[in-house]
Design a protein around this motif. Structure first.
Motif, PDB file in Angstrom:
ATOM      1  N   ASP A 174     -78.341  45.705 -43.886  1.00  0.00           N
ATOM      2  CA  ASP A 174     -78.990  46.863 -44.778  1.00  0.00           C
ATOM      3  C   ASP A 174     -79.987  47.536 -43.892  1.00  0.00           C
ATOM      4  O   ASP A 174     -80.042  48.689 -44.096  1.00  0.00           O
ATOM      5  N   GLU A 175     -80.792  46.891 -43.061  1.00  0.00           N
ATOM      6  CA  GLU A 175     -81.631  47.325 -42.227  1.00  0.00           C
ATOM      7  C   GLU A 175     -81.100  48.400 -41.207  1.00  0.00           C
ATOM      8  O   GLU A 175     -81.246  49.383 -40.765  1.00  0.00           O
ATOM      9  N   ILE A 176     -79.973  47.993 -40.522  1.00  0.00           N
ATOM     10  CA  ILE A 176     -79.281  48.732 -39.726  1.00  0.00           C
ATOM     11  C   ILE A 176     -78.503  49.910 -40.369  1.00  0.00           C
ATOM     12  O   ILE A 176     -78.680  51.302 -39.872  1.00  0.00           O
ATOM     13  N   CYS A 177     -77.986  49.885 -41.551  1.00  0.00           N
ATOM     14  CA  CYS A 177     -77.648  50.960 -42.393  1.00  0.00           C
ATOM     15  C   CYS A 177     -78.691  51.989 -42.691  1.00  0.00           C
ATOM     16  O   CYS A 177     -78.635  53.288 -42.330  1.00  0.00           O
ATOM     17  N   LYS A 178     -80.036  51.651 -43.168  1.00  0.00           N
ATOM     18  CA  LYS A 178     -81.164  52.374 -43.320  1.00  0.00           C
ATOM     19  C   LYS A 178     -81.425  53.113 -41.884  1.00  0.00           C
ATOM     20  O   LYS A 178     -81.955  54.347 -42.258  1.00  0.00           O
ATOM     21  N   GLU A 179     -81.338  52.441 -40.893  1.00  0.00           N
ATOM     22  CA  GLU A 179     -81.871  53.019 -39.777  1.00  0.00           C
ATOM     23  C   GLU A 179     -81.089  54.174 -39.367  1.00  0.00           C
ATOM     24  O   GLU A 179     -81.315  55.088 -38.839  1.00  0.00           O
ATOM     25  N   PHE A 180     -79.760  53.924 -39.501  1.00  0.00           N
ATOM     26  CA  PHE A 180     -78.747  55.016 -39.249  1.00  0.00           C
ATOM     27  C   PHE A 180     -78.677  56.192 -40.098  1.00  0.00           C
ATOM     28  O   PHE A 180     -78.861  57.235 -39.775  1.00  0.00           O
ATOM     29  N   THR A 181     -78.797  55.927 -41.285  1.00  0.00           N
ATOM     30  CA  THR A 181     -78.941  57.110 -42.403  1.00  0.00           C
ATOM     31  C   THR A 181     -80.113  57.941 -42.172  1.00  0.00           C
ATOM     32  O   THR A 181     -79.938  59.228 -42.553  1.00  0.00           O
ATOM     33  N   SER A 182     -81.273  57.526 -41.752  1.00  0.00           N
ATOM     34  CA  SER A 182     -82.301  58.346 -41.558  1.00  0.00           C
ATOM     35  C   SER A 182     -81.860  59.447 -40.528  1.00  0.00           C
ATOM     36  O   SER A 182     -82.348  60.616 -40.520  1.00  0.00           O
ATOM     37  N   TYR A 183     -81.099  59.285 -39.491  1.00  0.00           N
ATOM     38  CA  TYR A 183     -80.563  60.102 -38.668  1.00  0.00           C
ATOM     39  C   TYR A 183     -79.727  61.094 -39.118  1.00  0.00           C
ATOM     40  O   TYR A 183     -79.484  62.323 -38.642  1.00  0.00           O
ATOM     41  N   ILE A 184     -78.988  60.983 -40.489  1.00  0.00           N
ATOM     42  CA  ILE A 184     -78.160  61.805 -40.899  1.00  0.00           C
ATOM     43  C   ILE A 184     -78.947  62.722 -42.177  1.00  0.00           C
ATOM     44  O   ILE A 184     -78.723  63.796 -42.345  1.00  0.00           O
ATOM     45  N   TRP A 185     -79.557  62.034 -42.924  1.00  0.00           N
ATOM     46  CA  TRP A 185     -79.952  62.452 -44.104  1.00  0.00           C
ATOM     47  C   TRP A 185     -81.594  62.646 -44.406  1.00  0.00           C
ATOM     48  O   TRP A 185     -82.070  63.028 -45.275  1.00  0.00           O
ATOM     49  N   ASP A 186     -82.322  61.992 -43.421  1.00  0.00           N
ATOM     50  CA  ASP A 186     -83.677  62.313 -43.678  1.00  0.00           C
ATOM     51  C   ASP A 186     -84.042  63.758 -43.189  1.00  0.00           C
ATOM     52  O   ASP A 186     -83.261  64.488 -42.923  1.00  0.00           O
TER      53      ASP A 186
ATOM     54  N   GLU B 173     -84.178  59.922 -28.630  1.00  0.00           N
ATOM     55  CA  GLU B 173     -83.384  61.087 -28.275  1.00  0.00           C
ATOM     56  C   GLU B 173     -81.878  60.781 -27.641  1.00  0.00           C
ATOM     57  O   GLU B 173     -81.064  61.687 -27.891  1.00  0.00           O
ATOM     58  N   GLY B 174     -81.488  59.515 -27.217  1.00  0.00           N
ATOM     59  CA  GLY B 174     -80.303  59.365 -27.041  1.00  0.00           C
ATOM     60  C   GLY B 174     -79.501  59.208 -28.106  1.00  0.00           C
ATOM     61  O   GLY B 174     -78.274  59.471 -27.920  1.00  0.00           O
ATOM     62  N   ARG B 175     -80.155  58.719 -29.084  1.00  0.00           N
ATOM     63  CA  ARG B 175     -79.126  58.492 -30.569  1.00  0.00           C
ATOM     64  C   ARG B 175     -78.858  60.015 -30.907  1.00  0.00           C
ATOM     65  O   ARG B 175     -77.580  60.243 -31.275  1.00  0.00           O
ATOM     66  N   TYR B 176     -79.879  60.859 -31.078  1.00  0.00           N
ATOM     67  CA  TYR B 176     -79.504  62.339 -31.185  1.00  0.00           C
ATOM     68  C   TYR B 176     -78.337  63.054 -30.373  1.00  0.00           C
ATOM     69  O   TYR B 176     -77.522  63.574 -30.593  1.00  0.00           O
ATOM     70  N   GLU B 177     -78.581  62.528 -28.993  1.00  0.00           N
ATOM     71  CA  GLU B 177     -77.672  63.008 -28.213  1.00  0.00           C
ATOM     72  C   GLU B 177     -76.292  62.646 -28.177  1.00  0.00           C
ATOM     73  O   GLU B 177     -75.282  63.071 -28.342  1.00  0.00           O
ATOM     74  N   PHE B 178     -76.332  61.494 -28.677  1.00  0.00           N
ATOM     75  CA  PHE B 178     -74.940  60.662 -29.248  1.00  0.00           C
ATOM     76  C   PHE B 178     -74.135  61.283 -30.319  1.00  0.00           C
ATOM     77  O   PHE B 178     -73.139  61.588 -30.168  1.00  0.00           O
ATOM     78  N   LEU B 179     -75.019  61.806 -31.222  1.00  0.00           N
ATOM     79  CA  LEU B 179     -74.608  62.295 -32.528  1.00  0.00           C
ATOM     80  C   LEU B 179     -74.005  63.703 -32.067  1.00  0.00           C
ATOM     81  O   LEU B 179     -72.881  63.859 -32.615  1.00  0.00           O
ATOM     82  N   LYS B 180     -74.933  64.396 -31.425  1.00  0.00           N
ATOM     83  CA  LYS B 180     -74.538  65.870 -31.113  1.00  0.00           C
ATOM     84  C   LYS B 180     -73.165  65.693 -30.107  1.00  0.00           C
ATOM     85  O   LYS B 180     -72.174  66.569 -30.633  1.00  0.00           O
ATOM     86  N   GLN B 181     -73.167  64.845 -29.286  1.00  0.00           N
ATOM     87  CA  GLN B 181     -71.877  65.001 -28.246  1.00  0.00           C
ATOM     88  C   GLN B 181     -70.580  64.338 -29.066  1.00  0.00           C
ATOM     89  O   GLN B 181     -69.528  65.177 -28.834  1.00  0.00           O
TER      90      GLN B 181
END
Length: 165
Positions: free
Chosen positions: A37-49, A118-126
């Protein structure tokens, strides 16, 4: 997969599935579920926050690029189980009746969770930009009227905005 809005892009997240071991205690199962649940919450913040990718994507409206593609749905699979991983396609078939297409993106420890913000956003963007090449192939093959050059250019601009905030 009806798109009630004008957004050409949408996001879907499939969080990690819990696979229980019959030898686990209830306490171990609860602890594992809390971790997932924590992993999911952490990832969803990069999409929907408020700094999420989907906020940027909402700026792009399908009518600006043609009438054959109304929704390209980015399907983020967070730590998918092996069975699902084996059966995911690089890009799903175009759904003519829905004027939509699903675009799977695998998110795991190596390509996302071990990285800096920063690396996470770069991964999503790429990842998103790489999938646009596959989408362009589908558009050409199906002879859709989608202006992929304009769509990719505009997408790159809005993703750049979110990645530098």
């Amino acid at each position: 997969m009806e798109n009630n809005k004008n957004n050409v892009f949408g996001c879907f997240i499939s969080c990690p599935a819990t696979i229980y071991d019959e030898n686990q205690t209830e306490q171990q199962r609860v602890a594992e579920q809390e971790l997932l649940d924590e992993i999911c919450k952490e990832f969803t913040s990069y999409i929907w926050d408020e700094k999420g990718i989907e906020i940027a994507l909402k700026k792009l409206h399908w009518r600006n690029y043609g009438s054959d593609l109304e929704l390209a749905l980015f399907q983020f699979y967070v730590n998918p189980i092996p069975y699902l991983l084996q059966h995911l396609k690089e890009i799903e078939p175009y759904r003519k009746n829905e004027k939509s297409i699903g675009i799977p993106i695998i998110v795991n420890e190596e390509n996302f969770f071990k990285k800096t913000e920063e690396g996470r956003y770069e991964f999503l963007k790429q990842s998103i930009l790489e999938k646009m090449e596959l989408l362009e192939e589908v558009v050409k093959k199906r002879k859709l009227d989608t202006n992929m050059q304009a769509l990719k250019s505009d997408l790159e601009k809005v993703l750049q905005e979110i990645c530098i905030k």
